[in-house]
Design a protein around this motif. Sequence first.
Motif, PDB file in Angstrom:
ATOM      1  N   ASN A 135       0.677  -1.144  -0.064  1.00  0.00           N
ATOM      2  CA  ASN A 135      -0.120   0.006  -0.002  1.00  0.00           C
ATOM      3  C   ASN A 135       0.859   1.257   0.007  1.00  0.00           C
ATOM      4  O   ASN A 135       0.236   2.364   0.223  1.00  0.00           O
ATOM      5  N   SER A 136       2.177   1.164   0.045  1.00  0.00           N
ATOM      6  CA  SER A 136       3.021   2.308  -0.089  1.00  0.00           C
ATOM      7  C   SER A 136       4.321   2.126  -0.649  1.00  0.00           C
ATOM      8  O   SER A 136       4.777   0.593  -0.603  1.00  0.00           O
ATOM      9  N   ARG A 137       5.076   3.090  -0.586  1.00  0.00           N
ATOM     10  CA  ARG A 137       6.635   2.799  -1.071  1.00  0.00           C
ATOM     11  C   ARG A 137       7.377   2.062   0.133  1.00  0.00           C
ATOM     12  O   ARG A 137       8.142   1.072  -0.200  1.00  0.00           O
ATOM     13  N   GLU A 171       7.288  14.306   3.937  1.00  0.00           N
ATOM     14  CA  GLU A 171       7.971  13.073   3.272  1.00  0.00           C
ATOM     15  C   GLU A 171       7.449  11.878   3.956  1.00  0.00           C
ATOM     16  O   GLU A 171       7.652  10.805   3.305  1.00  0.00           O
ATOM     17  N   TRP A 172       7.137  11.975   5.286  1.00  0.00           N
ATOM     18  CA  TRP A 172       6.613  10.489   5.867  1.00  0.00           C
ATOM     19  C   TRP A 172       5.161  10.299   4.971  1.00  0.00           C
ATOM     20  O   TRP A 172       5.180   9.272   4.816  1.00  0.00           O
ATOM     21  N   THR A 173       4.351  11.064   4.760  1.00  0.00           N
ATOM     22  CA  THR A 173       2.998  10.991   4.026  1.00  0.00           C
ATOM     23  C   THR A 173       3.165  10.434   2.640  1.00  0.00           C
ATOM     24  O   THR A 173       2.510   9.469   2.493  1.00  0.00           O
ATOM     25  N   THR A 174       4.331  11.044   2.072  1.00  0.00           N
ATOM     26  CA  THR A 174       4.448  10.335   0.633  1.00  0.00           C
ATOM     27  C   THR A 174       5.064   9.234   0.700  1.00  0.00           C
ATOM     28  O   THR A 174       5.066   8.319  -0.134  1.00  0.00           O
ATOM     29  N   GLY A 175       6.022   8.669   1.574  1.00  0.00           N
ATOM     30  CA  GLY A 175       6.472   7.523   1.790  1.00  0.00           C
ATOM     31  C   GLY A 175       5.487   6.321   2.169  1.00  0.00           C
ATOM     32  O   GLY A 175       5.647   4.955   1.904  1.00  0.00           O
ATOM     33  N   ASP A 189       3.187  12.641  -4.510  1.00  0.00           N
ATOM     34  CA  ASP A 189       3.408  13.879  -5.540  1.00  0.00           C
ATOM     35  C   ASP A 189       2.745  13.492  -6.883  1.00  0.00           C
ATOM     36  O   ASP A 189       3.069  14.278  -7.988  1.00  0.00           O
ATOM     37  N   SER A 190       2.085  12.408  -6.954  1.00  0.00           N
ATOM     38  CA  SER A 190       1.278  11.993  -8.379  1.00  0.00           C
ATOM     39  C   SER A 190       0.049  11.867  -8.227  1.00  0.00           C
ATOM     40  O   SER A 190      -0.306  11.542  -6.907  1.00  0.00           O
ATOM     41  N   PRO A 191      -0.686  11.690  -9.256  1.00  0.00           N
ATOM     42  CA  PRO A 191      -2.021  11.613  -9.086  1.00  0.00           C
ATOM     43  C   PRO A 191      -2.341  10.168  -8.394  1.00  0.00           C
ATOM     44  O   PRO A 191      -1.896   9.143  -8.700  1.00  0.00           O
ATOM     45  N   TYR A 192      -3.504  10.065  -7.676  1.00  0.00           N
ATOM     46  CA  TYR A 192      -3.857   9.127  -6.825  1.00  0.00           C
ATOM     47  C   TYR A 192      -4.021   7.789  -7.765  1.00  0.00           C
ATOM     48  O   TYR A 192      -3.647   6.693  -7.443  1.00  0.00           O
TER      49      TYR A 192
END
Length: 452
Positions: A151-153, A340-344, A350-353
Amino acid sequence: MPSPTDTERGEQSWRIAVLADSDTRWKWGGLTAQRLVPDVDPTVGVDGLLLRGRATPTPRQLREVGLPAASLREVTVSEFLSVAGDYDLVVLSCVGGTVQAMLHGLAHRWNSTPRENGPRPVLVTGYVGVVYEKLTDGLLLRSGADLVLANSREDAERFRSVYRGVGAAPESVVECALPFLGGKPYAPDAARPFTVTFAVQPSVPADREGRLHLLNRAVDHARRYPDRQVLIKLRSKPGEQTTHVEELPYQRLAERLPGGLPGNCRLVYGHMGEVLDGTDLLVTVSSTAALESLHRGIPTGILTDLGIRESLGNHHFVGSGCLVSWDELDEGRLPTPDLEWTTGHGVVSDSPYEAAFDAARARVAELLGRGELPPIAPYYTPTTAPGYLPGVLARHGLAPDGAPRAEPPEARPTAVSAVRRAARDAVRRAARGAYRHGVQRVAPVIRRMGQL
C-alpha cells in the motif's frame, strides 16, 4: 462459468472473484478489483464470495460498505476451490493463514492436473491497511500469489526485503495504494460546527481501562468545547463481528457512563468516507481511517495517551507529525503531518492517486494476456515448514497436500440432504451468535471474576 479462451479474452469479458472473510476485507478486495480492472463493470464482472466463518459480514455491514457486485454469496473453502476456475482473476482478501490455505488448495488443483482444469486464475492478495505486526509471518503466508500488493513505497521495500531474505519471489510485490483513499479534499465549512471524529478500533486498545480512558477523554473534549460536535465512529453493532474480535464494544461502555453522553457527543455508524466528509479533526489510536483522513488533508491526531507501543500500532506513525495526546488536543493543538512521511506511506503523494495503481494494472493485464501461467509456488511447503503448514491447512479443511478433505455423505448435495443442510445452516448462524455473545458478554465477566 468457464473462462474465455485466450483468443476471445478482452477486458470486458474478464470474470473476477473477490474472496473475503470480513466486511473490511470485502471493502478492500472489492475496491482493489475495481482499481485493477477499471474497465470491467463490477455489477456484471465481479462476484463477491464471502468465506463462511466467525466474521462473515452481516447484511447491515454489507449495506454499509455499499460496493456494487454481480453477486454476493457465502461459500465454504471447498465451494470456493470448486468454482475458482470460473474466473480469470481472483482477489484473495483474507487473513494470512486463509490466503495460504487457498493458495495450496488452488495449487493442488492446477499444479497436478492443469490440462483437465484449464487455465488457472491470476491470484492477487495484500493487506487491508497499516501493516504494524506479524510482518514476516503475514508475508510468507501470502507468498505464492502472482501479486502481493503493497500500500505504500515503504511497505513495498519492506515486503521485498523479507522475500529476498528467505529466497521467495520479491518480484511478486507490487507497489500501489490503499484502494479506498480519495474523497473530496478537506475544506473548513463555517456553516456547520467544528467536528471531531474519534475513530475507534475493535481490538486496540484491548483492555477495559484503556477503552474507558479514551471514551471519557472524547466525552470530556465535547464538554470542554460545547460549540463542537464530537462523533464516536463505531465499527460494528454489538453481536456483529469484524476483522478483529471486539470484546468490549464502546456502545456498552457508553451506556454506563455517569450522566451519559453530552448533547454534542454521539455514537455514529456508516461509511467512513461519508463521516470524513464532515470531519474537521480525525482522532484515533492507529486506525486505517487515519490514512484516509491524511490523504484528504484533514487534521489527524494519533493518540499517545496509552503510550506509543507496537501492541497499539501507533508506532507506525512515528515521524508522521501526527502523534498527540487528548491533553494537547484539549489545548487546541491541530497536528501538522510531515510531507516526507506521508509521501512514503502512500498518502498525499506527488503524483495523481489513480496513477498509484498503474504498475499493478499493467502486471495484471500482462498475466491475463499470457497463454499459460506458471505453477503456484507458495514459500511454505511440507518440506520447508512440516511443523506449521499442515496445521494451517487443517484449520481450513485441507489435507497436507492441499486437497479438500472428503465431505461426509450427508454434506453432498442430494434431495434428502436439503433439509439437513438448511438445519445445519441455522445451527451455524445460532452458533456464530452464541460465539459473539460469549466473546462480548461472558468472557469479560469471567475475567473480572478471576481478578477478584
